[in-house]
Design a protein around this motif. Structure first.
Motif, PDB file in Angstrom:
ATOM      1  N   LEU A 294      -3.649   5.592   0.371  1.00  0.00           N
ATOM      2  CA  LEU A 294      -3.748   6.369  -0.864  1.00  0.00           C
ATOM      3  C   LEU A 294      -3.789   5.448  -2.081  1.00  0.00           C
ATOM      4  CD1 LEU A 294      -1.107   9.119   0.014  1.00  0.00           C
ATOM      5  CD2 LEU A 294      -3.591   9.238   0.301  1.00  0.00           C
ATOM      6  N   ALA A 295      -3.227   4.252  -1.930  1.00  0.00           N
ATOM      7  CA  ALA A 295      -3.279   3.222  -2.978  1.00  0.00           C
ATOM      8  C   ALA A 295      -3.201   1.871  -2.293  1.00  0.00           C
ATOM      9  CB  ALA A 295      -2.137   3.390  -3.974  1.00  0.00           C
ATOM     10  N   SER A 296      -4.029   0.944  -2.736  1.00  0.00           N
ATOM     11  CA  SER A 296      -4.029  -0.399  -2.158  1.00  0.00           C
ATOM     12  C   SER A 296      -4.386  -1.400  -3.250  1.00  0.00           C
ATOM     13  CB  SER A 296      -5.024  -0.493  -0.996  1.00  0.00           C
ATOM     14  OG  SER A 296      -6.335  -0.193  -1.439  1.00  0.00           O
ATOM     15  N   SER A 297      -4.335  -2.678  -2.908  1.00  0.00           N
ATOM     16  CA  SER A 297      -4.666  -3.726  -3.873  1.00  0.00           C
ATOM     17  C   SER A 297      -5.840  -4.542  -3.351  1.00  0.00           C
ATOM     18  CB  SER A 297      -3.459  -4.633  -4.117  1.00  0.00           C
ATOM     19  OG  SER A 297      -2.446  -3.929  -4.797  1.00  0.00           O
ATOM     20  N   LEU A 298      -6.894  -4.642  -4.158  1.00  0.00           N
ATOM     21  CA  LEU A 298      -8.087  -5.386  -3.779  1.00  0.00           C
ATOM     22  C   LEU A 298      -8.049  -6.789  -4.381  1.00  0.00           C
ATOM     23  CD1 LEU A 298     -10.816  -2.648  -4.384  1.00  0.00           C
ATOM     24  CD2 LEU A 298      -9.616  -3.186  -2.252  1.00  0.00           C
ATOM     25  N   SER A 299      -8.519  -7.763  -3.619  1.00  0.00           N
ATOM     26  CA  SER A 299      -8.596  -9.134  -4.100  1.00  0.00           C
ATOM     27  C   SER A 299      -9.819  -9.286  -4.996  1.00  0.00           C
ATOM     28  CB  SER A 299      -8.689 -10.103  -2.926  1.00  0.00           C
ATOM     29  OG  SER A 299      -8.794 -11.438  -3.385  1.00  0.00           O
TER      30      SER A 299
ATOM     31  N   ASP B  14      10.160  -1.255  -6.611  1.00  0.00           N
ATOM     32  CA  ASP B  14      10.897  -2.417  -6.101  1.00  0.00           C
ATOM     33  C   ASP B  14      10.457  -2.787  -4.688  1.00  0.00           C
ATOM     34  OD1 ASP B  14      12.256  -2.563  -8.450  1.00  0.00           O
ATOM     35  OD2 ASP B  14      14.094  -1.627  -7.704  1.00  0.00           O
ATOM     36  N   TYR B  15      10.031  -1.803  -3.898  1.00  0.00           N
ATOM     37  CA  TYR B  15       9.527  -2.087  -2.553  1.00  0.00           C
ATOM     38  C   TYR B  15       8.069  -2.514  -2.592  1.00  0.00           C
ATOM     39  CZ  TYR B  15      13.707   0.147  -0.629  1.00  0.00           C
ATOM     40  OH  TYR B  15      14.996   0.470  -0.308  1.00  0.00           O
ATOM     41  N   LEU B  16       7.266  -1.838  -3.405  1.00  0.00           N
ATOM     42  CA  LEU B  16       5.826  -2.094  -3.454  1.00  0.00           C
ATOM     43  C   LEU B  16       5.490  -3.440  -4.085  1.00  0.00           C
ATOM     44  CD1 LEU B  16       4.712   1.457  -4.630  1.00  0.00           C
ATOM     45  CD2 LEU B  16       4.117   0.424  -2.434  1.00  0.00           C
ATOM     46  N   GLU B  17       6.283  -3.845  -5.048  1.00  0.00           N
ATOM     47  CA  GLU B  17       5.971  -5.037  -5.829  1.00  0.00           C
ATOM     48  C   GLU B  17       6.144  -6.297  -4.989  1.00  0.00           C
ATOM     49  OE1 GLU B  17       6.756  -6.121 -10.416  1.00  0.00           O
ATOM     50  OE2 GLU B  17       8.556  -5.878  -9.203  1.00  0.00           O
TER      51      GLU B  17
ATOM     52  N   MET C 263       0.833  -1.201   0.000  1.00  0.00           N
ATOM     53  CA  MET C 263       0.000   0.000   0.000  1.00  0.00           C
ATOM     54  C   MET C 263       0.871   1.257   0.000  1.00  0.00           C
ATOM     55  SD  MET C 263      -3.230  -0.768   2.514  1.00  0.00           S
ATOM     56  CE  MET C 263      -2.253  -1.019   3.980  1.00  0.00           C
ATOM     57  N   ILE C 264       0.315   2.336  -0.509  1.00  0.00           N
ATOM     58  CA  ILE C 264       0.897   3.668  -0.348  1.00  0.00           C
ATOM     59  C   ILE C 264       0.025   4.386   0.668  1.00  0.00           C
ATOM     60  CG2 ILE C 264       1.497   5.845  -1.465  1.00  0.00           C
ATOM     61  CD1 ILE C 264       1.793   4.324  -4.095  1.00  0.00           C
ATOM     62  N   LEU C 265       0.637   4.836   1.758  1.00  0.00           N
ATOM     63  CA  LEU C 265      -0.096   5.438   2.864  1.00  0.00           C
ATOM     64  C   LEU C 265       0.327   6.884   3.069  1.00  0.00           C
ATOM     65  CD1 LEU C 265       0.482   2.489   5.364  1.00  0.00           C
ATOM     66  CD2 LEU C 265      -1.552   2.844   3.959  1.00  0.00           C
TER      67      LEU C 265
ATOM     68  N   ASN D 296       4.810  -1.753   2.344  1.00  0.00           N
ATOM     69  CA  ASN D 296       4.012  -0.528   2.318  1.00  0.00           C
ATOM     70  C   ASN D 296       4.920   0.688   2.364  1.00  0.00           C
ATOM     71  OD1 ASN D 296       1.654  -2.099   2.422  1.00  0.00           O
ATOM     72  ND2 ASN D 296       1.649  -2.113   4.661  1.00  0.00           N
ATOM     73  N   VAL D 297       4.590   1.693   1.574  1.00  0.00           N
ATOM     74  CA  VAL D 297       5.370   2.927   1.523  1.00  0.00           C
ATOM     75  C   VAL D 297       4.566   4.039   2.198  1.00  0.00           C
ATOM     76  CG1 VAL D 297       6.399   4.677   0.023  1.00  0.00           C
ATOM     77  CG2 VAL D 297       6.558   2.244  -0.593  1.00  0.00           C
TER      78      VAL D 297
END
Length: 572
Positions: free
Chosen positions: A68-73, A180-183, A59-61, A215-216
């Motif tokens: 601010l950005a997340s990934s939904l299943s 590279d961190y988020l992936e 996630m970007i927090l 998470n960043v």
């Protein structure tokens, strides 16, 4: 006589049988010996399926932990190699309406030679569609859970956050610079099936679990970002500029609390965005800064002891001839001291300070402040701006550069220069990433404020702040930027635009300020590109935006009122 024909027929039959058995023997030898490896691999491929498992993208927090950005299943429909080409078209006709795609492209996917195909990587299926597909009982069609990027605030902060492509790779903004961190790390499992295509879980023998991305955490505050964008949007409606930017920061640390450009875009609807809207103008666009750049020449001259705030210069009643060219002021002034040159924003006064300073020292301070170099903020697409070396200066340069001509800067560079004055002469590297955390919230890495260097002395900053306070006073160029209850220091800029190598009657209207002036906590840059309606001076157009944002940010952060202090003694 009758035995001979029978014996002949028997021999023929025996020969024929021998030939058949010989052919079978060769065939068996070919299958079991010569083609053993190839056929075994094919049999295994028909029996086994490698299923890739995607790790969840981090996630970007914001600084307070708001996503601010997340990934939904989401449920993904997959196809395996049991589907034959003749079956593909019939299956595609049944699935296309539910997957919201066309039959031809789906048929092409189903006819692929790949052992594993995702049929709806970007389309989120609702549970009703899932149940309808299950009821079809289509051979070779199954489901798996995947992740799709989500931006819960739509366009808010989109130039900072960025977006991902169809392969979930970061393309712009933090999504790109911190990819590279988020992936997450992909995993896989090998599934064995019986002759009817049913999974034999007991025989599963190989599996590598995926790893989720980190998470960043940003320095950006979601509420401050909303305040800044809301007021910028109001200015877009009122003044109808071609474009606009706003940045809110902490001068002492270099932390960016908000950053936005107009036009903007919505990462949840990329099909409706243009490349122009996706550009982060705060770091990718350069322009002549105009009068905001006067802080460089005046602070440099004060720091070198070449002038004091009380030193006077004849501003020629608004028309100064130098090297065969006239230089004008917006208003005619006679004799002004350095302090008055700043808060009246006299071009002629700044030019004469530059002449006294000399090209070499002015050039030195331009580079000390970081112009002509990237700030190295953790965002992609930043440019260096243009600060010509002394060898490329002409006879007019020493009088034009002090007023913000013949140099091109990014908005972020200009804000960091003002922050240097607010921060007792210490230039900070802009900071937009605060930390990297794992899925349990444990910090992997914490970023710290970074000092770039001491540009001017604290004493010089005190002198500059004394003058910059008056910019928002009744005699200054930005009385509309004053914030009730707070001591504000700042500088206006109204820079003519250059088109086809010529100055035209279009303007970049800017205001940069910080408050409380005696102990700065917040700085804000506002710049509008070619506002309409006749009001184009930075104090009239950008100043009110600064005021509105500053008031709301101060209230949100709980800042205590800090009224203007008695005038600081003018040190010589």
């Amino acid at each position: 006589m009758t035995l001979a024909p029978q014996k002949g027929r028997a021999l023929i039959l025996v020969g024929a049988l021998a030939s058949v058995f010989t052919a079978l023997s060769f065939r068996l030898f070919d299958l079991h010996v010569l083609q053993h490896k190839e056929l075994s691999a094919l049999a295994q491929a028909n029996r086994e399926q490698v299923v890739h498992r995607q790790g969840r993208r981090g996630m970007i927090l914001d600084v307070n932990g708001n996503p601010l950005a997340s990934s939904l299943s989401v449920r993904i429909v997959t196809a395996d190699a049991t589907i034959t080409t003749p079956q593909a078209s019939a299956i595609a006709e049944q699935l296309a309406p539910l997957l919201k795609t066309d039959v031809d492209s789906l048929t092409q996917k189903l006819s692929s030679q790949s052992r594993y195909v995702r049929l709806n990587p970007r389309v989120k299926l609702d549970e009703d569609a899932v149940q309808k597909i299950r009821a079809m009982k289509l051979k070779g069609i199954s489901f798996e859970d995947q992740f799709v990027r989500s931006y819960p605030n739509g366009p808010l902060g989109s130039h900072v956050i960025g977006f991902v492509n169809a392969e979930e790779k970061g393309v712009q903004g933090i999504e790109s610079s911190m990819n590279d961190y988020l992936e997450g790390q992909a995993g896989y499992e090998v599934i064995e099936r019986d002759r009817k295509g049913r999974e034999i879980r007991a025989l599963r023998d190989e599996e590598l679990g995926p790893r989720d991305g980190y998470n960043v955490v940003l320095t950006v505050d979601q509420v401050v970002q909303h305040i800044a964008e809301q007021e910028l949007e109001k200015a877009m409606t009122e003044f109808k500029p071609q474009a606009a930017v706003i940045i809110v920061s902490r001068p002492k640390t270099g932390e960016i609390l908000a950053m936005s450009s107009r036009p903007t875009f919505d990462p949840t609807n990329m099909e409706a965005t243009s490349a122009d809207a996706r550009r982060n103008r705060c770091i990718s666009d350069v322009a002549e800064p105009g009068s905001t750049f006067k802080i460089v020449v005046c602070s440099g001259a004060l720091n070198e002891g070449i002038v004091t705030l009380n030193d006077q210069f004849d501003c020629e009643n608004g028309a100064f001839m130098y090297a065969g060219r006239l230089l004008h002021d917006a208003h005619p002034y006679g004799v002004l001291n350095v302090e008055e040159i700043l808060f009246h924003s006299s071009n002629i006064g700044a030019a004469k300070v530059g002449l006294r300073m000399g090209p070499a020292r002015l050039s030195d301070y331009i580079h000390r402040y970081g112009f002509g170099h990237k700030t190295e903020i953790t965002l992609p697409g930043e440019v260096s701006g243009i600060a010509h070396p002394l060898s490329r200066w002409n006879n007019l340069s020493i009088t034009r550069i002090p007023m913000g001509h013949e140099i091109a800067v990014t908005p972020l560079q200009m804000l960091m220069a003002m922050n240097t004055i607010a921060n007792k002469g210490v230039r900070m590297k802009p900071m937009i990433v605060k930390s990297i955390k794992d899925e349990n919230g444990i910090s992997i890495f914490d970023y710290q404020p970074q000092v770039v260097g001491q540009v001017i002395a604290p004493r010089t900053c005190t002198l500059m702040t004394t003058a910059l306070r008056k910019v928002v006073g009744p005699d200054g160029t930005a009385p509309k930027a004053g914030v009730e209850g707070f001591d504000v220091a700042g500088k206006t800029g109204t820079a003519q635009k250059v088109e086809n190598g010529q100055y035209v009657r279009k303007y970049y209207s800017s205001f940069i300020g910080f408050f409380p002036a005696s102990d700065p906590e917040i700085s804000i840059l506002v710049s509008l590109d070619d506002p309409e309606g006749g009001a184009f001076y930075g104090g009239s157009v950008a100043g009110p935006v600064f005021k509105a944002v500053a008031e709301k940010v101060a209230e949100y952060l709980g800042m205590e009122p800090h009224p203007p202090q008695p005038e600081v003694a003018k040190l010589s």
